[in-house]
Design a protein around this motif. Structure first.
Motif, PDB file in Angstrom:
ATOM      1  N   THR A   2      -9.060  -6.041  -5.271  1.00 52.75           N
ATOM      2  CA  THR A   2      -9.451  -7.294  -4.621  1.00 52.75           C
ATOM      3  C   THR A   2      -8.495  -8.400  -5.016  1.00 52.75           C
ATOM      4  O   THR A   2      -7.686  -8.247  -5.908  1.00 52.75           O
ATOM      5  CB  THR A   2     -10.881  -7.693  -5.030  1.00 52.75           C
ATOM      6  N   GLY A   3      -8.625  -9.522  -4.345  1.00 51.76           N
ATOM      7  CA  GLY A   3      -7.813 -10.677  -4.696  1.00 51.76           C
ATOM      8  C   GLY A   3      -6.390 -10.618  -4.175  1.00 51.76           C
ATOM      9  O   GLY A   3      -5.467 -10.950  -4.894  1.00 51.76           O
ATOM     10  N   GLU A  18       1.570  -8.628   0.941  1.00 51.46           N
ATOM     11  CA  GLU A  18       0.503  -9.134   0.100  1.00 51.46           C
ATOM     12  C   GLU A  18       0.540  -8.426  -1.250  1.00 51.46           C
ATOM     13  O   GLU A  18       0.859  -7.244  -1.331  1.00 51.46           O
ATOM     14  CB  GLU A  18      -0.855  -8.906   0.759  1.00 51.46           C
ATOM     15  N   VAL A  19       0.224  -9.174  -2.294  1.00 49.22           N
ATOM     16  CA  VAL A  19       0.182  -8.631  -3.647  1.00 49.22           C
ATOM     17  C   VAL A  19      -1.244  -8.748  -4.152  1.00 49.22           C
ATOM     18  O   VAL A  19      -1.888  -9.780  -3.983  1.00 49.22           O
ATOM     19  CB  VAL A  19       1.138  -9.419  -4.575  1.00 49.22           C
ATOM     20  N   PRO A  31      -3.889  -3.326   6.188  1.00 46.25           N
ATOM     21  CA  PRO A  31      -4.539  -3.707   4.933  1.00 46.25           C
ATOM     22  C   PRO A  31      -5.379  -2.615   4.266  1.00 46.25           C
ATOM     23  O   PRO A  31      -5.746  -2.764   3.110  1.00 46.25           O
ATOM     24  CB  PRO A  31      -5.407  -4.898   5.332  1.00 46.25           C
ATOM     25  N   THR A  32      -5.671  -1.531   4.963  1.00 45.54           N
ATOM     26  CA  THR A  32      -6.487  -0.481   4.345  1.00 45.54           C
ATOM     27  C   THR A  32      -5.666   0.436   3.447  1.00 45.54           C
ATOM     28  O   THR A  32      -6.227   1.229   2.709  1.00 45.54           O
ATOM     29  CB  THR A  32      -7.213   0.366   5.405  1.00 45.54           C
ATOM     30  N   THR A  33      -4.341   0.339   3.517  1.00 48.54           N
ATOM     31  CA  THR A  33      -3.477   1.139   2.648  1.00 48.54           C
ATOM     32  C   THR A  33      -2.647   0.213   1.771  1.00 48.54           C
ATOM     33  O   THR A  33      -2.354  -0.917   2.151  1.00 48.54           O
ATOM     34  CB  THR A  33      -2.526   2.033   3.467  1.00 48.54           C
ATOM     35  N   HIS A  34      -2.318   0.698   0.601  1.00 52.19           N
ATOM     36  CA  HIS A  34      -1.475  -0.099  -0.281  1.00 52.19           C
ATOM     37  C   HIS A  34      -0.693   0.820  -1.205  1.00 52.19           C
ATOM     38  O   HIS A  34      -1.005   1.994  -1.351  1.00 52.19           O
ATOM     39  CB  HIS A  34      -2.301  -1.102  -1.091  1.00 52.19           C
ATOM     40  N   LEU A  35       0.321   0.274  -1.805  1.00 53.66           N
ATOM     41  CA  LEU A  35       1.145   0.960  -2.783  1.00 53.66           C
ATOM     42  C   LEU A  35       0.735   0.436  -4.157  1.00 53.66           C
ATOM     43  O   LEU A  35       0.891  -0.748  -4.440  1.00 53.66           O
ATOM     44  CB  LEU A  35       2.622   0.673  -2.520  1.00 53.66           C
TER      45      LEU A  35
END
Length: 56
Positions: A2-3, A18-19, A31-35
């Motif tokens: 979050t955040g 986004e970080v 936005p549902t996937t991230h590294l």
């Protein structure tokens, strides 16, 4: 995770990097996937980016 914070260098609200707290990086268009990155990898990435050593 979050955040999430959007990059201040983004030209508009749709093409953003986004970080997230933890540390993670994601594309605002997906936005549902991230590294997920550990602190050492994040630090190395920031160092390379600040030194303009990232390849395109």
């Amino acid at each position: 995770m979050t955040g999430w914070r959007k990059s201040s260098y983004s030209a508009n609200g749709t093409d953003c990097v986004e970080v997230g707290h933890g540390v993670g990086v994601r594309d605002s268009k997906a936005p549902t996937t991230h590294l997920a990155l550990g602190p050492a990898a994040w630090s190395a990435f920031l160092t390379a980016a600040k030194a303009d050593k990232l390849t395109r």
